[in-house]
Design a protein around this motif. Sequence first.
Motif, PDB file in Angstrom:
ATOM      1  N   ASN A 244       0.891   8.124  -5.497  1.00 52.63           N
ATOM      2  CA  ASN A 244       0.037   9.285  -5.202  1.00 52.63           C
ATOM      3  C   ASN A 244       0.902  10.544  -5.067  1.00 52.63           C
TER       4      ASN A 244
ATOM      5  N   ILE B 138       1.853   2.410  -3.370  1.00 49.97           N
ATOM      6  CA  ILE B 138       0.775   3.159  -4.040  1.00 49.97           C
ATOM      7  C   ILE B 138       0.713   4.584  -3.493  1.00 49.97           C
ATOM      8  N   SER B 139       0.992   4.752  -2.183  1.00 49.43           N
ATOM      9  CA  SER B 139       1.078   6.116  -1.628  1.00 49.43           C
ATOM     10  C   SER B 139       2.187   6.901  -2.329  1.00 49.43           C
TER      11      SER B 139
ATOM     12  N   ALA C 264       0.832  -1.207   0.000  1.00 48.39           N
ATOM     13  CA  ALA C 264       0.000   0.000   0.000  1.00 48.39           C
ATOM     14  C   ALA C 264       0.869   1.260   0.000  1.00 48.39           C
ATOM     15  N   ASP C 265       2.049   1.173   0.635  1.00 51.09           N
ATOM     16  CA  ASP C 265       2.925   2.355   0.693  1.00 51.09           C
ATOM     17  C   ASP C 265       3.500   2.695  -0.680  1.00 51.09           C
TER      18      ASP C 265
ATOM     19  N   ASP D 283      -4.800   2.942  -2.387  1.00 49.54           N
ATOM     20  CA  ASP D 283      -3.896   2.457  -1.331  1.00 49.54           C
ATOM     21  C   ASP D 283      -4.663   1.998  -0.090  1.00 49.54           C
TER      22      ASP D 283
ATOM     23  N   ASP E 110       0.710   7.815   3.954  1.00 51.72           N
ATOM     24  CA  ASP E 110      -0.540   8.227   3.334  1.00 51.72           C
ATOM     25  C   ASP E 110      -0.763   9.729   3.496  1.00 51.72           C
TER      26      ASP E 110
ATOM     27  N   PHE F  23      -5.031   6.852  -6.987  1.00 49.78           N
ATOM     28  CA  PHE F  23      -4.032   6.125  -6.190  1.00 49.78           C
ATOM     29  C   PHE F  23      -4.337   6.245  -4.697  1.00 49.78           C
ATOM     30  N   ASP F  24      -4.866   7.401  -4.294  1.00 48.12           N
ATOM     31  CA  ASP F  24      -5.181   7.577  -2.875  1.00 48.12           C
ATOM     32  C   ASP F  24      -6.266   6.620  -2.428  1.00 48.12           C
TER      33      ASP F  24
END
Lengths: 240, 240
Positions: free
Chosen positions: A17, A13-14, A10-11, A50, A70, A46-47
């Motif tokens: 972002n 993807i952050s 997930a990070d 994630d 995030d 993207f936000d």
Amino acid sequence: MNIWHYVAVADLISILNASFGFISVLMVTGGYLILASDFMLLAVIFDSLDGWVARRTEEVDVTSFGKNMDSLSDVISFSVAPGLLLYSACSSFSVPNINILVALLIVICGILRLSRFNVLADSTDVPSEDKFVGLPIPITALILGSFYLSGMFRMDLALIIMALVAVLMISTVDYPKYKGVKLMIGGGVLIIATCLPQYILSSIAYLPAKLLFIFTTIYVLIMPLMEFYGKLHKSGPNVR
Amino acid sequence: MNIWHYVAVADLISILNASFGFISVLMVTGGYLILASDFMLLAVIFDSLDGWVARRTEEVDVTSFGKNMDSLSDVISFSVAPGLLLYSACSSFSVPNINILVALLIVICGILRLSRFNVLADSTDVPSEDKFVGLPIPITALILGSFYLSGMFRMDLALIIMALVAVLMISTVDYPKYKGVKLMIGGGVLIIATCLPQYILSSIAYLPAKLLFIFTTIYVLIMPLMEFYGKLHKSGPNVR
């Protein structure tokens, strides 16, 4: 203490972002305001992705590293980028320096909003799972980006809308939280369509941007209007 | 839940830090790179001031609201602002797009660095009070701002230095933490002197900027060199 020890999917993807938000800033600096709007809107995808990936992969964010990543990404994409885009798009506004003031207001209210969000997420008296306290921050990008691309952009209106959005972010007005996958996909498709038409779909150009702008404006306005109506009638369900 | 319930005096100084960082971004967009360097350097003063005020006022940051405000301001002043300044100052560099890549690297390493810092500050096995893990983030503004104002700015060197700074931020190299009031005042005076000379003190112009650039460069390089020397000799004090 090696930094990669903390980084989850997930990070990454952050990081996308934040990168799209920063590229939006670079585009404003180069004078490419349409591209800047596109990158800022894509950062919203993207936000929301994630958060979804974090829930799907069931990675537990014990250390709060992910929460930090995030919000640090959000401040770039949804405070600095929209603030700078507004400043630049309204640089020829008749009242000088108003664009600087409203841009600064977006940045300051953005960091206040993100800080309170993180505090509330930690606290035991968490507000219910299905609502936000104060307007959520990606709305800055959604409303400004879609307005700029809609073909009906006006400096005076943009400045008023963004000042209102900034104040609503740090208000205590409750906003509904939508997490459904269908809505996320629908929203994502609408954002991508908004970014495309001016280059590809000239016949229906501006339509997706107009739709996105209208939906976002309804979301922004409906809750404060309901609270106001509730207060007027004293016994309304939203009276505090 | 009212946001002002959380805001302490130190947080108002964080807001000044973020505002100066954002004004630096606006200055880059307008093409005023010297002013952008000035505002970025002055943000460093507010950043060290907010920690000092927080300790003096003994406001306990129970909710971590202050810590969030601090890092969200830092990402604007010490990731986005220096990244954008570097991008713009090196826009005519012979190898195209290298400026975009290094600028993005500063932003990405900045958010990784700030996230790890917040995690380590929360954890029980806190590193000792007198050191940082990885190069502290305000160094990006100090080294780039002073280099740009020193009269000896070179694009190739700036890109190499800033890529190195970005990587050292997310490294595990230990850096000493200086908290003394005298050093803070001395550093503050040097920063202000760096921001003044080009307008006022033409006879000694560039001298404060050169001094600040040299001090910062020594701080950046000495710890990795010591670790490297220690590793070469196997029994050095910094071997891990």
